[in-house]
Motif scaffolding. Structure first.
Motif, PDB file in Angstrom:
ATOM      1  N   ALA A 282      16.649 -31.137   0.239  1.00 21.72           N
ATOM      2  CA  ALA A 282      15.853 -30.391   1.224  1.00 21.72           C
ATOM      3  C   ALA A 282      16.539 -29.089   1.621  1.00 21.72           C
ATOM      4  N   ARG A 287      10.960 -30.219  -0.984  1.00 25.50           N
ATOM      5  CA  ARG A 287      10.353 -30.954   0.119  1.00 25.50           C
ATOM      6  C   ARG A 287       9.606 -32.168  -0.413  1.00 25.50           C
ATOM      7  N   ARG A 289       7.195 -34.951   1.176  1.00 25.31           N
ATOM      8  CA  ARG A 289       6.453 -35.315   2.395  1.00 25.31           C
ATOM      9  C   ARG A 289       5.890 -36.724   2.212  1.00 25.31           C
ATOM     10  N   ARG A 435      10.169 -23.280  -3.780  1.00 27.68           N
ATOM     11  CA  ARG A 435       9.979 -24.356  -2.800  1.00 27.68           C
ATOM     12  C   ARG A 435       9.051 -25.431  -3.387  1.00 27.68           C
ATOM     13  N   GLU A 437       7.255 -28.897  -3.901  1.00 21.54           N
ATOM     14  CA  GLU A 437       6.891 -29.883  -2.874  1.00 21.54           C
ATOM     15  C   GLU A 437       6.180 -31.068  -3.498  1.00 21.54           C
ATOM     16  N   SER A 439       4.069 -34.569  -2.171  1.00 22.67           N
ATOM     17  CA  SER A 439       3.539 -35.413  -1.099  1.00 22.67           C
ATOM     18  C   SER A 439       3.327 -36.803  -1.673  1.00 22.67           C
TER      19      SER A 439
END
Length: 495
Positions: A282, A287, A289, A435, A437, A439
Motif C-alpha cells: 500500500a 490498493r 479494497r 496506482r 487497484e 476490489s
C-alpha cells in the motif's frame, strides 16, 4: 538523531507520493482530455453525410465518424498500431517525428505515419492489431459518432448496402471495427503495399468511385439484423489509455519508474509475510479494497478449516493474489495457461490444468486437501464488464463454494494478453501501473448439494457475481475469445 531520521523519512514519503500522483494524473488527464474534446458531453454529434451511389447503395465518410477535426486526431490509432504490432521502439520513433508530422499537409502526414507504423510488419500481425486492439480505441473515442450514424443507417431499406469510405486509415486498421461493431456492409480504404507476407508501409492511392463500386459489387448483404453499435467484449494490447502525443510522452517518461515499482512490489509480495506485505505494498501505491466479511483461518473450534473453495471471476492472473491479500494468508490457485515467469514470481502456489476433466478434478481435489483453493471458472480473463460462461467442474469439488467478486483497475497498462510470450509479463505490467487497484468482495457461500446439478450451481454463482459487480453474464467462452483475438482456440501445451 532518531527525530531527524523520522522527519527525513516522512518528507521522503511525501515527495514520493507527490511525484507518483503527478505522473498518474498526467497520464489519466491526457487520456480524459482527448475523450472530452472528441465527444463533448453536452453536444450531440451530427451524423456523417450519406451519399447515394445507386438505388440501394450508399456510402458514408468513415473519417468523419472516427476522427475529430483536430490535426493530431489520427495520431493515437497509428501510434497504438506501431506499439502493439512493432514494439515500443517503433512507437518512440513515431512520437519523435510528431512535431515534424504536424507541419506536413494532411495527405503527406497520413502517408508518413503509415510508413513508420507498418514498414516491415507481417501482414497477419497488422491484421491482428486491426481486429483485436484498435476496435476498443475507436469505440472509446467515437461513441457519439457511432450513435449518430446508427439512426441514419436504420432509416435505410433492409436490402440497402452501405460502404464506409476512409482516406485517412488503411483498410486493415478500420475494417474490423466498422463492419463487426458498427454494422457497415463493406469498407473502402487505401491498401498497404508489400509482398505476400510483409508490408512496405506505403499506401496505394484511393480511386474512391472505382473502389466503392467494386466493393459493393463483391459484397453480399450481411447486416440482416439492422445497423447499430455492438459492445467490444474482447480486446487485446497493453496500453490502457488513449495515446495522444502528450499521453504517449508521459508513458515513455514513466516507463522506467514503472519497472522499478514493479520490481519493488514483486519483492514485497514474495519476501514479506502476508499481513505485512499488504501494508508495505500500500505504501508503494497498490490498493486492495475488501468488501464483505472474510473467512477466518480457523473455525469456532479453533481448528484450521482448510479445503475452502473460492470461485471468482477472472480479471487478471493476480486474482488469487488479491484474494490472498484480503484474507491475510496464502491460498492456492489453478490456471489453464501459465507462463514460466508467472510461476516463478508468484507468491502463492499455482497449478496448471490440463483440460482433461478427470485429471483436472484430481489435481484440484489434491490441492483442496492441503488448504484453500481459488478457481476462475471462466477459464480466461475478460477486461470488460461481462462474465463468460462458467465451467461447472468446480461445483463438483466441495459441499459449498464461496463466490468472490473481484475487479482490477489500471490506468496505463493492461495486465492481460493472448500472446504466450507476452502473457508471461502480465503480472509485471499490472504492478507497473502507478496506482493499481483490486476490489475483493466475498459473497454468501453457495451450497452445491440439495439436488442441484453442477451446471445449475455454476449458473447461480455466475448470476451472484454479475449482480455484485454490475456486470452482464454471457455464454461466451475462452474459445470465442481466442478465435477473435489470436486466431486460435487458446489451447496450450501442458506437462
Amino acid at each position: 538523531m532518531a527525530l531527524t531520521s523520522d522527519r527525513f523519512m516522512s518528507r521522503a514519503l511525501r515527495i514520493h507520493r507527490l511525484v507518483k500522483r503527478g505522473l498518474a494524473a498526467g497520464l489519466r488527464g491526457c487520456s480524459r482530455g482527448v475523450a472530452t474534446t472528441t465527444v463533448p458531453a453536452a453536444a450531440t454529434p451530427s451524423p456523417p453525410a450519406l451519399h447515394q451511389l445507386g438505388e440501394n447503395a450508399f456510402a458514408v465518410d468513415a473519417d468523419a465518424l472516427l476522427l475529430n477535426p483536430s490535426p493530431g486526431a489520427a495520431f493515437p490509432p497509428y501510434f497504438l498500431a506501431a506499439v502493439e504490432a512493432g514494439g515500443y521502439a517503433r512507437g518512440l520513433v513515431l512520437l519523435t517525428l510528431y512535431p515534424v508530422l504536424q507541419t506536413l499537409p494532411r495527405g503527406a502526414r497520413v502517408r508518413a505515419m503509415a510508413m513508420v507504423s507498418f514498414c516491415g510488419l507481417r501482414r497477419d500481425e497488422a491484421a491482428r492489431v486491426g481486429r483485436a486492439v484498435l476496435p476498443k480505441l475507436f469505440s472509446r473515442e467515437a461513441p457519439g459518432g457511432v450513435r449518430a450514424v446508427e439512426a441514419l443507417l436504420r432509416a435505410l431499406p433492409k436490402e440497402a448496402k452501405v460502404v464506409a469510405v476512409t482516406q485517412t486509415f488503411p483498410t486493415v486498421m478500420v475494417e474490423a471495427f466498422l463492419k463487426e461493431y458498427v454494422g457497415f456492409d463493406a469498407v473502402a480504404g487505401r491498401e498497404l503495399k508489400g509482398g505476400p507476407r510483409y508490408l512496405t508501409g506505403t499506401m496505394a492511392e484511393l480511386d474512391t468511385e472505382r473502389v466503392v463500386a467494386r466493393v459493393l459489387e463483391q459484397t453480399e448483404k450481411t447486416t440482416l439484423c439492422g445497423y447499430g453499435p455492438k459492445p467490444v467484449v474482447f480486446h487485446d494490447g497493453r496500453l490502457a489509455f488513449t495515446p495522444t502525443a502528450a499521453a504517449a510522452l508521459a508513458m515513455y517518461i514513466y516507463f522506467p519508474f514503472g519497472v522499478v515499482l514493479a520490481v519493488i512490489r514483486i519483492a514485497i509480495y514474495i519476501l514479506l509475510p502476508w499481513r505485512v506485505s499488504a501494508v508495505a505494498a500500500a505504501l508503494t501505491g497498490v490498493r486492495v479494497r475488501v468488501i464483505g466479511v472474510t473467512n477466518s483461518a480457523a473455525d469456532d473450534s479453533g481448528k484450521p478449516h482448510g479445503g475452502r473453495l473460492y470461485a471468482c471471476n477472472h480479471r487478471t492472473l493476480l486474482d488469487a493474489v488479491g484474494i490472498a491479500s484480503a484474507l491475510g494468508r496464502p491460498v492456492a490457485s489453478v490456471s489453464y495457461s501459465l507462463g514460466r515467469l508467472s510461476e516463478l514470481l508468484s507468491p502463492i502456489p499455482l497449478r496448471r490444468l490440463t483440460r482433461d476433466r478427470e485429471e483436472d478434478r484430481r489435481r484440484m481435489s489434491s490441492m483442496m486437501a492441503r488448504g484453500d483453493v481459488v478457481v476462475c471458472p471462466e477459464g480466461t480473463t475478460c477486461r470488460e464488464p461481462y462474465l463468460l460462461r462458467f465451467s461447472p467442474l468446480f461445483a463438483e469439488l466441495a459441499a459449498e463454494v464461496t463466490p468472490v467478486a473481484v475487479d482490477a483497475r489500471t490506468s496505463v497498462f493492461y495486465a492481460t494478453s493472448t500472446s504466450p510470450l507476452a502473457k508471461s509479463l502480465d503480472s509485471v505490467y499490472f504492478l507497473m501501473n502507478p496506482r493499481p487497484e483490486y476490489s475483493v468482495q466475498f459473497l454468501k457461500p453457495v451450497s452445491t448439494e440439495g439436488g442441484k446439478s453442477s451446471i445449475e450451481v455454476a449458473n447461480e454463482v455466475q448470476r451472484d457475481l454479475a449482480s455484485a459487480l454490475g456486470f452482464e453474464g454471457t455464454t461466451l467462452t475462452r474459445k470465442d475469445k481466442y478465435l477473435l483475438l489470436a486466431g486460435n482456440e487458446g489451447v496450450v501445451k501442458t506437462k
